[in-house]
Scaffold this active site. Sequence first.
Site, PDB file in Angstrom:
ATOM      1  N   SER A 288       7.271   4.102  -0.820  1.00 51.61           N
ATOM      2  CA  SER A 288       6.239   4.498   0.148  1.00 51.61           C
ATOM      3  C   SER A 288       6.852   5.256   1.308  1.00 51.61           C
ATOM      4  O   SER A 288       6.242   6.150   1.882  1.00 51.61           O
ATOM      5  CB  SER A 288       5.510   3.260   0.672  1.00 51.61           C
ATOM      6  OG  SER A 288       4.997   2.529  -0.414  1.00 51.61           O
TER       7      SER A 288
ATOM      8  N   LYS B 170      13.715  -2.248  -7.534  1.00 49.82           N
ATOM      9  CA  LYS B 170      14.131  -1.449  -6.378  1.00 49.82           C
ATOM     10  C   LYS B 170      14.475  -2.392  -5.228  1.00 49.82           C
ATOM     11  O   LYS B 170      15.383  -2.129  -4.452  1.00 49.82           O
ATOM     12  CB  LYS B 170      13.021  -0.495  -5.943  1.00 49.82           C
ATOM     13  CG  LYS B 170      13.480   0.448  -4.844  1.00 49.82           C
ATOM     14  CD  LYS B 170      12.480   1.541  -4.590  1.00 49.82           C
ATOM     15  CE  LYS B 170      11.382   1.083  -3.667  1.00 49.82           C
ATOM     16  NZ  LYS B 170      11.864   0.800  -2.301  1.00 49.82           N
TER      17      LYS B 170
ATOM     18  N   HIS C 235       4.567   1.785  -8.098  1.00 49.99           N
ATOM     19  CA  HIS C 235       3.624   0.653  -8.121  1.00 49.99           C
ATOM     20  C   HIS C 235       2.814   0.664  -9.412  1.00 49.99           C
ATOM     21  O   HIS C 235       2.555  -0.375 -10.013  1.00 49.99           O
ATOM     22  CB  HIS C 235       2.655   0.729  -6.935  1.00 49.99           C
ATOM     23  CG  HIS C 235       3.288   0.643  -5.576  1.00 49.99           C
ATOM     24  ND1 HIS C 235       3.332   1.715  -4.718  1.00 49.99           N
ATOM     25  CD2 HIS C 235       3.896  -0.382  -4.929  1.00 49.99           C
ATOM     26  CE1 HIS C 235       3.922   1.342  -3.595  1.00 49.99           C
ATOM     27  NE2 HIS C 235       4.284   0.080  -3.689  1.00 49.99           N
TER      28      HIS C 235
ATOM     29  N   GLY D  25       0.805  -1.222   0.000  1.00 47.24           N
ATOM     30  CA  GLY D  25       0.000   0.000   0.000  1.00 47.24           C
ATOM     31  C   GLY D  25       0.831   1.262   0.000  1.00 47.24           C
ATOM     32  O   GLY D  25       2.016   1.235  -0.314  1.00 47.24           O
ATOM     33  N   ALA D  26       0.188   2.394   0.378  1.00 48.48           N
ATOM     34  CA  ALA D  26       0.798   3.729   0.220  1.00 48.48           C
ATOM     35  C   ALA D  26       1.299   3.839  -1.216  1.00 48.48           C
ATOM     36  O   ALA D  26       2.479   4.115  -1.476  1.00 48.48           O
ATOM     37  CB  ALA D  26       1.902   3.972   1.247  1.00 48.48           C
ATOM     38  N   LEU D  27       0.388   3.575  -2.125  1.00 51.59           N
ATOM     39  CA  LEU D  27       0.749   3.376  -3.532  1.00 51.59           C
ATOM     40  C   LEU D  27       1.192   4.673  -4.202  1.00 51.59           C
ATOM     41  O   LEU D  27       0.727   5.754  -3.868  1.00 51.59           O
ATOM     42  CB  LEU D  27      -0.446   2.779  -4.286  1.00 51.59           C
ATOM     43  CG  LEU D  27      -0.920   1.426  -3.746  1.00 51.59           C
ATOM     44  CD1 LEU D  27      -2.121   0.927  -4.543  1.00 51.59           C
ATOM     45  CD2 LEU D  27       0.197   0.385  -3.767  1.00 51.59           C
ATOM     46  N   HIS D  28       2.120   4.514  -5.159  1.00 47.43           N
ATOM     47  CA  HIS D  28       2.676   5.658  -5.899  1.00 47.43           C
ATOM     48  C   HIS D  28       2.913   5.227  -7.340  1.00 47.43           C
ATOM     49  O   HIS D  28       2.606   4.082  -7.717  1.00 47.43           O
ATOM     50  CB  HIS D  28       3.943   6.150  -5.216  1.00 47.43           C
ATOM     51  CG  HIS D  28       4.937   5.060  -4.924  1.00 47.43           C
ATOM     52  ND1 HIS D  28       5.582   4.358  -5.919  1.00 47.43           N
ATOM     53  CD2 HIS D  28       5.367   4.519  -3.758  1.00 47.43           C
ATOM     54  CE1 HIS D  28       6.389   3.464  -5.381  1.00 47.43           C
ATOM     55  NE2 HIS D  28       6.266   3.525  -4.061  1.00 47.43           N
TER      56      HIS D  28
HETATM   57  P1  AMP Z   1       5.999  -2.372  -1.567  1.00 55.13           P
HETATM   58  O1  AMP Z   1       4.609  -1.849  -1.488  1.00 55.13           O
HETATM   59  O2  AMP Z   1       7.043  -1.384  -1.183  1.00 55.13           O
HETATM   60  O3  AMP Z   1       6.152  -3.722  -0.895  1.00 55.13           O
HETATM   61  O4  AMP Z   1       6.267  -2.629  -3.118  1.00 55.13           O
HETATM   62  C1  AMP Z   1       5.444  -3.462  -3.880  1.00 55.13           C
HETATM   63  C2  AMP Z   1       6.141  -3.767  -5.176  1.00 55.13           C
HETATM   64  O5  AMP Z   1       6.347  -2.552  -5.897  1.00 55.13           O
HETATM   65  C3  AMP Z   1       7.528  -4.404  -4.973  1.00 55.13           C
HETATM   66  O6  AMP Z   1       7.734  -5.393  -5.973  1.00 55.13           O
HETATM   67  C4  AMP Z   1       8.446  -3.231  -5.146  1.00 55.13           C
HETATM   68  O7  AMP Z   1       9.741  -3.597  -5.575  1.00 55.13           O
HETATM   69  C5  AMP Z   1       7.714  -2.447  -6.225  1.00 55.13           C
HETATM   70  N1  AMP Z   1       8.139  -1.048  -6.218  1.00 55.13           N
HETATM   71  C6  AMP Z   1       8.113  -0.178  -5.177  1.00 55.13           C
HETATM   72  N2  AMP Z   1       8.655   1.003  -5.541  1.00 55.13           N
HETATM   73  C7  AMP Z   1       9.041   0.873  -6.834  1.00 55.13           C
HETATM   74  C8  AMP Z   1       9.688   1.733  -7.783  1.00 55.13           C
HETATM   75  N3  AMP Z   1      10.052   2.971  -7.463  1.00 55.13           N
HETATM   76  N4  AMP Z   1       9.921   1.242  -9.013  1.00 55.13           N
HETATM   77  C9  AMP Z   1       9.572  -0.024  -9.350  1.00 55.13           C
HETATM   78  N5  AMP Z   1       8.976  -0.885  -8.508  1.00 55.13           N
HETATM   79  C10 AMP Z   1       8.710  -0.446  -7.275  1.00 55.13           C
END
Ligand code: AMP
Length: 280
Positions: A187, A150, A37, A31-34
Amino acid sequence: MVIFSENEKLTPTIVELKNQNKTIGFIPTMGALHDGHMSLVKASKEQNDYTVVSIFVNPTQFNNLDDLAKYPRTEEKDKELLIKNGCDFLYIPTISDLYLENEKAKHYDFGTIDQVMEGKSRPGHFDGVATIVSKLLRIVQPTNAYFGEKDFQQIRIIQEMVKQENLNVNIIPMPIFRADTGLALSSRNARLNDKQVNEAPFIYKILTDAVNLKKQGKEIDEVKKNVEDSFNNSPFKLEYFEITDEETLLPITNFSDSKNVRGFIVAYAGDIRLIDNIKF
Ligand code: AMP
């Protein structure tokens, strides 16, 4: 977008679609999507008939309870962003939909790949990651699952877990999505203050400088020393900078030791832990 909070409702929906020969793309998130994601959602939408996103802040992968408590939660905004980007299904479970009471992470043997870098700094972290991703892949049963580079070490762990558990899914690594300044979207960036946001692109600059030094013929020890020296005059605290083979994630001494080399960095802005990497 159809929202599910129970695996018992989600799995039959997916099974029915797969029986109709539809392909399913899946992006697990906390979550805290950007926009980082969303770059994964976009790829999934281009490559599959249906796209599923999960949002679950997984307690078993946090070795620091304070980090878990401070993890940003923005559920309503996340839903809006997913609808805007054309996500078909959102799975947003409670803990009890995924874990039994007091259930701990499964213990995996990943050889050396979870002993280094994030595995060393965050004991138990990758057992938690592998445990939750295994559960989610069994529930969602996707054709393709998308993960960001990342978290490069995380992708290697998930590839190993999928091999060990013989899961029928393609793991698709996706490039790091960056702000125009070079800062890798995360996030955790939501916790940076304005000053830190302005300063944080320094971390990507250090990585691109390192790649340029290699192009100029410098060897690993010189490149590493340059990174460490740069941090001495910066507002950030370096936790580690490693140059490794992409497959084994073990440090190398000469660039010629490996065909696929990557540099990994972790640094603190105040108490916020920032992670990034670059291909050499
Ligand atoms: P998270 O919510 O941080 O667990 O991330 C979920 C997925 O999104 C994971 O596979 C992360 O590696 C990917 N992700 C997060 N930030 C980025 C980014 N800036 N660029 C590419 N993938 C990302």
